[in-house]
Motif scaffolding. Sequence first.
Motif, PDB file in Angstrom:
ATOM      1  N   TYR A 146      65.631  67.652  14.580  1.00  0.00           N
ATOM      2  CA  TYR A 146      65.302  67.281  13.206  1.00  0.00           C
ATOM      3  C   TYR A 146      64.781  65.854  13.128  1.00  0.00           C
ATOM      4  CZ  TYR A 146      65.713  66.371   8.241  1.00  0.00           C
ATOM      5  OH  TYR A 146      65.443  66.021   6.964  1.00  0.00           O
ATOM      6  N   THR A 147      65.341  64.954  13.918  1.00  0.00           N
ATOM      7  CA  THR A 147      64.961  63.542  13.857  1.00  0.00           C
ATOM      8  C   THR A 147      63.580  63.285  14.440  1.00  0.00           C
ATOM      9  OG1 THR A 147      67.275  62.925  14.023  1.00  0.00           O
ATOM     10  CG2 THR A 147      65.689  61.211  14.517  1.00  0.00           C
ATOM     11  N   PHE A 148      63.180  64.025  15.484  1.00  0.00           N
ATOM     12  CA  PHE A 148      61.956  63.674  16.189  1.00  0.00           C
ATOM     13  C   PHE A 148      60.854  64.718  16.162  1.00  0.00           C
ATOM     14  CE2 PHE A 148      65.263  61.182  18.387  1.00  0.00           C
ATOM     15  CZ  PHE A 148      64.766  59.932  18.119  1.00  0.00           C
ATOM     16  N   ALA A 174      60.024  64.468  10.110  1.00  0.00           N
ATOM     17  CA  ALA A 174      60.391  63.403  11.046  1.00  0.00           C
ATOM     18  C   ALA A 174      59.150  62.660  11.531  1.00  0.00           C
ATOM     19  CB  ALA A 174      61.141  63.989  12.235  1.00  0.00           C
ATOM     20  N   GLU A 175      58.075  63.418  11.744  1.00  0.00           N
ATOM     21  CA  GLU A 175      56.823  62.778  12.156  1.00  0.00           C
ATOM     22  C   GLU A 175      56.384  61.772  11.095  1.00  0.00           C
ATOM     23  OE1 GLU A 175      52.391  64.443  12.288  1.00  0.00           O
ATOM     24  OE2 GLU A 175      53.731  65.416  13.735  1.00  0.00           O
ATOM     25  N   TYR A 200      54.813  57.498  11.316  1.00  0.00           N
ATOM     26  CA  TYR A 200      53.836  56.906  10.414  1.00  0.00           C
ATOM     27  C   TYR A 200      54.426  55.898   9.441  1.00  0.00           C
ATOM     28  CZ  TYR A 200      50.650  60.387  12.194  1.00  0.00           C
ATOM     29  OH  TYR A 200      49.861  61.140  13.011  1.00  0.00           O
ATOM     30  N   SER A 201      55.721  55.777   9.380  1.00  0.00           N
ATOM     31  CA  SER A 201      56.308  54.855   8.404  1.00  0.00           C
ATOM     32  C   SER A 201      55.965  53.403   8.726  1.00  0.00           C
ATOM     33  CB  SER A 201      57.820  55.030   8.336  1.00  0.00           C
ATOM     34  OG  SER A 201      58.418  54.677   9.564  1.00  0.00           O
ATOM     35  N   ALA A 202      55.923  53.041   9.977  1.00  0.00           N
ATOM     36  CA  ALA A 202      55.586  51.656  10.336  1.00  0.00           C
ATOM     37  C   ALA A 202      54.138  51.347   9.954  1.00  0.00           C
ATOM     38  CB  ALA A 202      55.801  51.436  11.826  1.00  0.00           C
TER      39      ALA A 202
END
Length: 150
Positions: free
Chosen positions: A92-94, A99-100, A105-107
């Motif tokens: 779920y995290t990766f 998660a993507e 993309y959050s940074a």
Amino acid sequence: GAFAGAAAAGRAPAVRRGAAAKDEKAKEFERTRGVFMSLDTEEFGLDSKELADSSPPEEPEEETIFSILGDQAAGYGAVAVLTAVIGFGTYYTFFTKEAEEKFYYSAQRDRAMQQVSQDGFDFRDLDVTTTRDLVEKARARAADSPPPVI
């Protein structure tokens, strides 16, 4: 009588030699046993006299709730459940689309928000929507144009 006496006289030294050999073997046995007992004492901390004098082992203490829970947590079922939970959490995290978006993309999205005031294009300003749009435009262009003839 002389014949029996002569035979008995001839056997007596052999019997004495056999008894002496048995005594020698017993002494050798005791020496060997002593050597091995001293090796046990030196190597393993075992003392045969102390072991013979020691009291019998005590009764085990009653198990507490913590020891029972610890035994259950170390069982096969608990290890399997924990492995499944960790595997699901990792997936779920990766490896999901959400998660993507969050992880990869959050940074870039944060950097794009900081760089709004500056002119120019920076590849780090791209986010997942920009990437998707570019891929869709490339597919549309490829569908409109005929394939190259070589």
